[in-house]
Design an enzyme around this catalytic site. Structure first.
Site, PDB file in Angstrom:
ATOM      1  N   GLN A 197      68.158  20.535  43.290  1.00 51.98           N
ATOM      2  CA  GLN A 197      68.719  21.883  43.191  1.00 51.98           C
ATOM      3  C   GLN A 197      68.507  22.650  44.501  1.00 51.98           C
ATOM      4  OE1 GLN A 197      70.598  23.633  41.103  1.00 51.98           O
ATOM      5  NE2 GLN A 197      70.872  21.908  39.707  1.00 51.98           N
ATOM      6  N   SER A 198      68.853  22.019  45.600  1.00 50.92           N
ATOM      7  CA  SER A 198      68.628  22.611  46.922  1.00 50.92           C
ATOM      8  C   SER A 198      69.624  23.727  47.232  1.00 50.92           C
ATOM      9  CB  SER A 198      68.739  21.519  47.990  1.00 50.92           C
ATOM     10  OG  SER A 198      68.796  22.068  49.279  1.00 50.92           O
ATOM     11  N   ASN A 199      69.096  24.929  47.504  1.00 55.15           N
ATOM     12  CA  ASN A 199      69.942  26.017  47.980  1.00 55.15           C
ATOM     13  C   ASN A 199      70.473  25.718  49.379  1.00 55.15           C
ATOM     14  OD1 ASN A 199      69.372  27.749  45.682  1.00 55.15           O
ATOM     15  ND2 ASN A 199      67.358  28.082  46.582  1.00 55.15           N
TER      16      ASN A 199
END
Length: 337
Positions: free
Chosen positions: A75-77
């Site tokens: 869930q990398s921004n």
């Protein structure tokens, strides 16, 4: 300090707002709380990586890249914002997603940031957690170049001296806002992970002699490692800017008491922070970065670390898209009537 000497794509929505949080201030009964809204930077819902990518992607363009390669957690921004920049600039984007949590939840693995990665046209691949992922993408880049691709690699979080320039600029921007408004700031707090945000901020604050202590609330590494990473990157960033030695080791402070079970794993205090900010100020935090940063900030206020009469700025690093990957962490059964 002349940041215009460095290539930059002006795609962020800047300056971001600096707002007073009256209801949260009253609720906690401590210092006057302000928030620097870097969740409002634009580019696929915004976040702190957008400032870094203005400099990184300009460098990629200058080098003639046709594909950018980066890495991050599921869930990398950073991955989502890199994919957005690549789409805007007409480049391909490939992302290596590291499984740091072992979650089998379908929303975590396919919704939130992952959904937006794909909507922006990026290709992704999943790898088990552990190992040196920055070294991995450099190895992959060698193979891509052998196939004729012009590859530009971006480390996790966009955290190198080029990316950190974005947060040197943020420090200048915030100081201009407070100077123009006559607001005296006593402390600044932000979540810290891959080190680029905290490193850039401390270089900017020290270079301008702002006399505002900066506290990073860690989301991953133990305190000695986190502070070492931030200090080393701050030194390299200062050298890039032509002001070596502007940051001393004691200027870099991280509190890593709020990591919980590990990176990307929600904590009770982080979930409380999410609900407090949402219910009191209509501001959305994410479980990975900003919520753990806010949890530490809230706890330190309750413990009297920040005192009544002081004015403290919390830098919001964005990332609320990740909430849609973490729906299972919340229990709203008592909200249904």
């Amino acid at each position: 300090m002349h940041l215009a000497r460095f290539p930059r794509r002006f795609l962020a929505h800047l300056p971001t707002p600096l707002e007073r949080l009256d209801r949260l201030t009253r609720e906690l009964g401590g210092p006057e709380i302000w928030i620097k809204r870097d969740d409002c930077t634009g580019m696929s819902t915004g976040g702190n990586k957008t400032r870094k990518l203005e400099f990184l992607m300009a460098e990629a363009e200058l080098e003639g890249a046709d594909i950018v390669l980066t890495q991050g957690a599921t869930q990398s921004n950073h991955a989502r914002q890199t994919a957005a920049f690549a789409a805007k600039m007409g480049m391909q984007c490939h992302i290596v997603l590291e499984d740091r949590t072992g979650s089998n939840n379908a929303n975590y693995n396919n919704n939130g940031n992952v959904l937006l990665d794909h909507l922006h046209g990026a290709t992704t691949e999943k790898r088990p957690g552990g190992g040196d992922f920055n070294a991995l993408i450099e190895e992959m880049a060698v193979e891509m170049r052998a196939d004729g691709k012009k590859v530009y690699t971006i480390p996790g979080g966009g955290s190198n001296p080029t990316g950190a320039l974005g947060y040197v600029n943020c420090a200048f921007e915030m100081l201009n806002q407070v100077n123009s408004s006559g607001i005296k700031i006593d402390h600044m707090v932000t979540a810290t992970g891959s080190a680029g945000t905290q490193a850039g901020l401390i270089v900017g604050l020290k270079a301008m002699n702002a006399q505002i202590p900066l506290l990073g609330i860690g989301v991953r590494a133990p305190k000695p490692k986190q502070e070492e990473n931030v200090y080393n990157l701050a030194c390299k960033t200062a050298e890039k800017l032509g002001c070596p030695g502007v940051v001393a080791r004691e200027d870099v402070v991280a509190n890593t008491d709020y990591v919980g079970e590990g990176y990307g794993i929600p904590t009770d205090s982080g979930l409380e922070a999410i609900q407090m900010f949402a219910e009191l100020e209509a501001i959305l935090l994410d479980p990975v970065y900003s919520a753990k940063g806010a949890a530490g900030f809230i706890d330190l206020i309750r413990k009297g670390h920040f005192k009544k009469g002081e004015r403290v700025v919390f830098l919001h690093t964005g990332g609320s898209v990740a909430l849609f990957g973490y729906d299972a962490a919340f229990d709203f059964s008592n909200r249904w009537s």
